[in-house]
Design a protein around this motif. Structure first.
Motif, short mmCIF file in Angstrom:
data_model
loop_
_atom_site.label_atom_id
_atom_site.label_comp_id
_atom_site.label_asym_id
_atom_site.label_seq_id
_atom_site.Cartn_x
_atom_site.Cartn_y
_atom_site.Cartn_z
N UNK A 168 0.79 -1.38 0.02
CA UNK A 168 -0.03 0.05 0.16
C UNK A 168 1.00 1.21 -0.04
N UNK A 169 1.82 1.30 0.59
CA UNK A 169 2.82 2.49 0.74
C UNK A 169 3.49 2.77 -0.48
N UNK A 170 3.81 1.63 -1.08
CA UNK A 170 4.49 1.65 -2.74
C UNK A 170 3.39 2.12 -3.42
N UNK A 171 2.31 1.86 -3.42
CA UNK A 171 1.00 2.30 -4.43
C UNK A 171 0.90 3.77 -4.21
N UNK A 172 0.74 4.11 -2.76
CA UNK A 172 0.61 5.42 -2.42
C UNK A 172 1.66 6.21 -2.69
N UNK A 173 3.02 5.89 -2.72
CA UNK A 173 4.09 6.36 -3.02
C UNK A 173 4.42 6.88 -4.26
N UNK A 174 4.11 5.66 -5.54
CA UNK A 174 4.09 5.95 -6.93
C UNK A 174 2.92 6.97 -7.17
N UNK A 175 1.69 6.97 -6.81
CA UNK A 175 0.72 8.16 -6.92
C UNK A 175 1.08 9.12 -6.53
N UNK A 176 1.83 9.50 -5.48
CA UNK A 176 2.21 10.83 -5.05
C UNK A 176 3.24 11.35 -6.02
N UNK A 177 4.06 10.61 -6.50
CA UNK A 177 5.24 11.15 -7.30
C UNK A 177 4.61 11.28 -8.72
N UNK A 178 3.76 10.46 -9.20
CA UNK A 178 2.95 10.96 -10.46
C UNK A 178 2.19 12.11 -10.64
N UNK A 179 1.41 12.44 -9.23
CA UNK A 179 0.61 13.71 -9.15
C UNK A 179 1.69 14.82 -9.04
N UNK A 180 2.69 14.64 -8.36
CA UNK A 180 3.85 15.82 -8.58
C UNK A 180 4.23 15.95 -9.88
N UNK A 181 4.43 14.83 -10.67
CA UNK A 181 5.18 15.18 -11.98
C UNK A 181 4.04 15.78 -12.86
N UNK A 182 2.93 15.54 -12.87
CA UNK A 182 2.02 16.31 -13.49
C UNK A 182 1.63 17.70 -12.94
N UNK A 183 1.74 17.79 -11.77
CA UNK A 183 1.66 19.47 -11.43
C UNK A 183 2.86 20.08 -11.90
N UNK A 184 4.01 19.40 -11.78
CA UNK A 184 5.31 20.33 -12.35
C UNK A 184 5.33 20.43 -13.96
N UNK A 185 4.41 19.34 -14.71
CA UNK A 185 4.16 19.31 -16.05
C UNK A 185 3.31 20.57 -16.56
N UNK A 186 2.16 20.60 -15.73
CA UNK A 186 1.42 21.90 -15.92
C UNK A 186 2.15 23.23 -16.00
N UNK A 187 3.04 23.41 -14.66
CA UNK A 187 3.50 24.49 -14.58
C UNK A 187 4.88 24.88 -15.32
N UNK A 188 5.32 23.82 -16.13
CA UNK A 188 6.13 24.01 -17.29
C UNK A 188 5.42 24.34 -18.67
N UNK A 189 4.18 23.73 -18.86
CA UNK A 189 3.35 23.96 -20.10
C UNK A 189 2.86 25.45 -20.00
N UNK A 190 2.47 25.92 -18.71
CA UNK A 190 2.03 27.11 -18.91
C UNK A 190 3.15 28.35 -19.28
N UNK A 191 4.55 28.01 -19.11
CA UNK A 191 5.25 28.88 -19.72
C UNK A 191 5.73 29.14 -21.26
N UNK A 192 5.05 27.81 -21.82
CA UNK A 192 5.12 27.50 -23.15
C UNK A 192 3.92 27.87 -23.88
N UNK A 193 2.91 28.43 -23.07
CA UNK A 193 1.66 29.01 -23.49
C UNK A 193 1.78 30.52 -23.77
N UNK A 194 0.68 31.01 -24.58
CA UNK A 194 0.77 32.33 -24.83
C UNK A 194 -0.28 32.94 -24.00
N UNK A 195 -1.16 32.01 -23.40
CA UNK A 195 -2.01 32.55 -22.38
C UNK A 195 -1.52 33.01 -21.03
#
Length: 216
Positions: A168-195
């Motif tokens: 369970x700790x592995x599953x939740x840990x991997x989910x937390x890593x995935x969420x962090x990556x997608x949050x960071x990816x959004x904060x990357x994407x917004x700087x490549x966006x004209x909006x």
């Protein structure tokens, strides 16, 4: 059930508002932050291996390797010494390895994702574009996206293969890593966006004077 109103203008001007919205969408909470903190003793000792794997991958393709051969801001006074094997790409690679290590340690140890930390995550995206104050670097988004995908795989593998964690700790840990990556990816994407209103990004971030490219 009444839908919550989301102000699209604020999404493109207010990092805290944007982060809170994304967090609700992907169910990222303080529990995930705590989970990342708990993984620090497991992942941190293996970061040198992770980082070496990242840069081995980046050097495997000419289109990503070329960024390490461009004289980046902050290295104007550097003089290569080929007799000693000291070249611009080697020195800049070591710098970026150090910065990636600092970044990942921050992700794993930050206990509160406050406004200052969100500005730091935002700046990680901004610094890889020509909006970040570095005229010599403008990394294509495709490379940044792939980099974080590869990082997620490496970090998740460490968690999955850890003998000290229950399933369970592995599953939740991997989910937390995935969420962090997608949050960071959004904060990357917004700087490549004209909006995105880039003028709203604060410069008071944990690592001061980031006038150089960080990872690539």
């Amino acid at each position: 059930m009444m839908a919550e109103h989301i102000d699209k203008t604020r999404l493109n001007n207010d990092i805290r508002y944007r982060f809170d919205f994304i967090s609700k969408l992907i169910d990222f909470s303080q529990d995930d932050v705590t989970r990342l903190n708990s993984l620090a003793p497991i992942i941190t000792p293996l970061l040198p291996v992770v980082i070496d794997s990242v840069y081995k991958k980046l050097f495997a393709f000419d289109t990503t390797k070329r960024y390490f051969q461009v004289r980046n801001d902050g290295f104007e006074m550097f003089t290569p010494n080929k007799e000693l094997g000291i070249t611009l790409d080697i020195v800049q690679t070591e710098f970026r390895k150090d910065m990636l290590s600092v970044y990942l340690k921050s992700i794993l140890t930050q206990r509160e994702w406050n406004d200052s930390f969100l500005e730091y995550l935002s700046r990680v995206g901004q610094i890889h574009t020509n909006k970040g104050g570095s005229a010599s670097i403008n990394v294509d988004y495709i490379y940044m996206n792939a980099l974080f995908c590869f990082l997620e795989q490496l970090l998740s593998d460490i968690v999955w293969n850890s003998e000290g964690l229950q399933y369970n700790d592995k599953r939740e840990g991997m989910r937390a890593i995935s969420k962090f990556v997608w949050i960071q990816n959004d904060l990357l994407t917004m700087h490549f966006s004209s909006t995105w209103n880039s003028g709203s990004t604060c410069q008071s971030i944990p690592i001061a004077k980031l006038t150089k490219c960080l990872f690539i």
